[in-house]
Structure formats: C-alpha cells, structure tokens
Design an enzyme around this catalytic site. Structure first.
Site, mmCIF file in Angstrom:
data_model
loop_
_atom_site.group_PDB
_atom_site.id
_atom_site.type_symbol
_atom_site.label_atom_id
_atom_site.label_comp_id
_atom_site.label_asym_id
_atom_site.label_seq_id
_atom_site.Cartn_x
_atom_site.Cartn_y
_atom_site.Cartn_z
ATOM 1 N N LYS A 39 35.514 45.012 36.645
ATOM 2 C CA LYS A 39 36.387 44.705 35.502
ATOM 3 C C LYS A 39 36.026 45.531 34.266
ATOM 4 O O LYS A 39 36.901 45.893 33.484
ATOM 5 C CB LYS A 39 36.318 43.204 35.172
ATOM 6 C CG LYS A 39 36.911 42.319 36.273
ATOM 7 C CD LYS A 39 36.878 40.842 35.886
ATOM 8 C CE LYS A 39 37.389 39.982 37.033
ATOM 9 N NZ LYS A 39 37.525 38.566 36.679
ATOM 10 N N ASP A 89 42.094 35.878 32.589
ATOM 11 C CA ASP A 89 41.289 34.724 33.030
ATOM 12 C C ASP A 89 41.358 33.586 32.009
ATOM 13 O O ASP A 89 41.468 32.411 32.370
ATOM 14 C CB ASP A 89 39.833 35.146 33.249
ATOM 15 C CG ASP A 89 39.678 36.027 34.484
ATOM 16 O OD1 ASP A 89 40.479 35.882 35.428
ATOM 17 O OD2 ASP A 89 38.759 36.870 34.499
#
Ligand code: ATR
Length: 282
Positions: free
Chosen positions: A69, A106
């Site tokens: 990420k 998220d």
C-alpha cells in the site's frame, strides 16, 4: 479478456486469500456490468515497477493489499486525503489523462459499516478509544477525526507505535500503553478493537469493560469469529455492538463506484456470502 471490457484487480503478494474478487464479482453481476475483477500476484521484487508503470498492466484500476500500500501510494500522481494522511493507498485508478490516482478506503469502510448498522452513532462525537496501532488503527483514527471526534486515545501494547500515529495525526490523538485502558474507557463514546487479539487462532483479547459508559458503541474489526468475546461482553452489559465483516465489504464500495460508475450496496446476502466463503459461518 474481451476487448473493451473494463478490468480491475486485487494486486499484491499473496492475493490468493483475498475476498475482493467475490465482493466485486457479486456487484458486477447484480448491476449487469460487463466488467472483470481478477487477481494479479505481484512478486515483491517487481512491485516498484508494477505500480510505477501501472498503465501498462491493462487494468482500469486496482486494489492493493499489504505490504504494497505504501509503494502504491508513492507511485501515484494524486492521492485523496486519507491516502495522503496514511501514506498508503488501497485503491488505484487511472484518470482520463492517464494519471495514476490513489485512495485509501479502509477508513470509509469502517464508517460505512457503522453508518449502516448503528445509524446516528456519531451524532455527539467526543472521545473514542482505539485498541492497536497497526495499519487498520491508522485508518480508523483518520475516520474518527473525519467525523469530528475531538479525542482519540490509541492504546497499544507497544506504546511507541501508538506515539508514531500521534506524531502523524497531531492534537486530538493520545498514545497509551495497555495499563491506561481502564482510565480512558471511562470517557469513551466509541471503542474499537483493531488488534488481532480474539481472532480464531490468536490469543484472547482480555479487556475489563466495567468503566465503559453503557451507551458507548463497541466495534471489533475481527470478524472470525463474527461475535468475538469483546462484542459478546459489550452486548451482555447493554452496549451497542457492531461486528467487523462490514468494514471489509464497505471499503470496496467507493472503489467499485470509481471503476464501474455505479454505487453498490452492502446487502445481507453479500454479508452471508462473504462469511460463508471465509468459513466463519456454514
Ligand atoms: P494491521 O496492519 O492489520 O492493523 P498489525 O500491524 O500487525 O496489523 O497490528 C496488529 C496489532 O495487534 C498491533 O497493534 C499489535 O500490537 P504491537 O504493536 O504491540 O505488536 C496488536 N497485537 C498483536 N498481538 C498482540 C498481543 N499478543 N498482545 C497485545 N497486542 C497485540
């Protein structure tokens, strides 16, 4: 792949365990969209090149799993607020000019889950307590601040990791070791477990909730088992308690909308499908 079919993927290493193909596949079918969502394994030594030359991959966008990420965020020409704050992107797309854009959904997944299952939970934002200081904690701290929580206590076994998040997010966040949990719980309107404790195969999460106000919302991002001991303990004393599978499902909503142009819904049917696929229910 058929010519012209929009194709997105889960990218990372490994990707075999990912439930993202199930989630996006379900929505592609529901919406009657002629698109594809596949798995692309990116060997670690090729990750910089893969994300740096994303346009060559033949994808309109992608999700990114741990541990790429951060690499993905660095490869982007544009990042949304959450990805900028976290230095990590889990959702990528190419814009009309070919620039690589990145988002971190998220935190939105966490918010979407609570908005759906506990509407009004953030009506009086005040103090929240987050257990853990990993990537999920970072996303949730960002999310709580985005909803105007004024104080977010981050409680972690390794206090230095909580302090690192405080360095990033600044005033309003406070780092503590585990020994301060009872004290901070007394002020909490929201309690979230982001550690792996309580997950099947991991040590139990031992928390004494006796100082927690009875109207405080309790959320566990562990979803295997779905009803963790923390959630059971919370429900038994009358606290609203929300399980964690919805965070996984809701983080996919903005990504699907970005790639395929329609905003999908997290249905009970999708929850059941995902939980069965994960082996959490039969
Ligand atoms: P993620 O990125 O998915 O959030 P992570 O970075 O591995 O996962 O974070 C796991 C969290 O669970 C950490 O906060 C970790 O605490 P440490 O920072 O002290 O390692 C916490 N955790 C894992 N096992 C633990 C245990 N046995 N006792 C207390 N905390 C634990």
């Amino acid at each position: 792949m058929k010519k012209g079919v929009r194709k997105a993927a889960i990218t990372g290493h490994p990707v075999s365990h990912s439930r993202s193909p199930l989630i996006h596949g379900y929505w592609l079918e529901k919406h009657g969209i002629e698109g594809e969502y596949v798995r692309v394994d990116v060997p670690p030594e090729t990750a910089e090149g893969f994300y740096g030359n994303f346009a060559d991959a033949g994808l309109i966008g992608a999700n990114v799993t741990v541990p790429f990420k951060e690499i993905a965020a660095r490869a982007c020409d544009w990042l949304d607020d959450a990805a900028t704050a976290m230095g990590a992107a889990n959702t990528l797309w190419l814009d009309e000019t070919g620039r690589l854009c990145g988002a971190n959904t998220d935190g939105l997944g966490f918010l979407g889950n609570l908005d759906q299952l506990a509407p009004g939970w953030d009506n009086n934002p005040g103090t929240a307590v987050v257990l853990g200081a990993g990537g999920a904690a970072r996303a949730i701290v960002w999310a709580l601040i985005s909803r105007d929580y004024t104080t977010v206590h981050i409680v972690n076994r390794t206090k230095e990791k909580a302090e690192k998040i405080v360095d990033e997010f600044g005033s309003g966040t406070v780092a503590h070791g585990w020994d301060k949990l009872g004290t901070v719980l007394a002020q909490a309107g929201v309690l979230v477990n982001t550690t792996s404790l309580g997950m099947t195969g991991k040590p139990p999460l031992e928390v004494d909730l006796s100082s927690l106000p009875e109207n405080a919302l309790v959320n566990d991002i562990v979803y295997s088992p779905l009803q963790t001991d923390l959630l059971k303990q919370a429900a038994a004393r009358g606290n609203p308690a929300v399980d964690g599978i919805g965070m996984l499902l809701h983080q996919a909503v903005p990504a699907f909308e970005r790639w395929f142009g329609e905003r999908p819904v997290v249905t009970d049917e999708l929850r059941t499908l995902a939980l069965k696929d994960l082996g959490v229910i039969t």
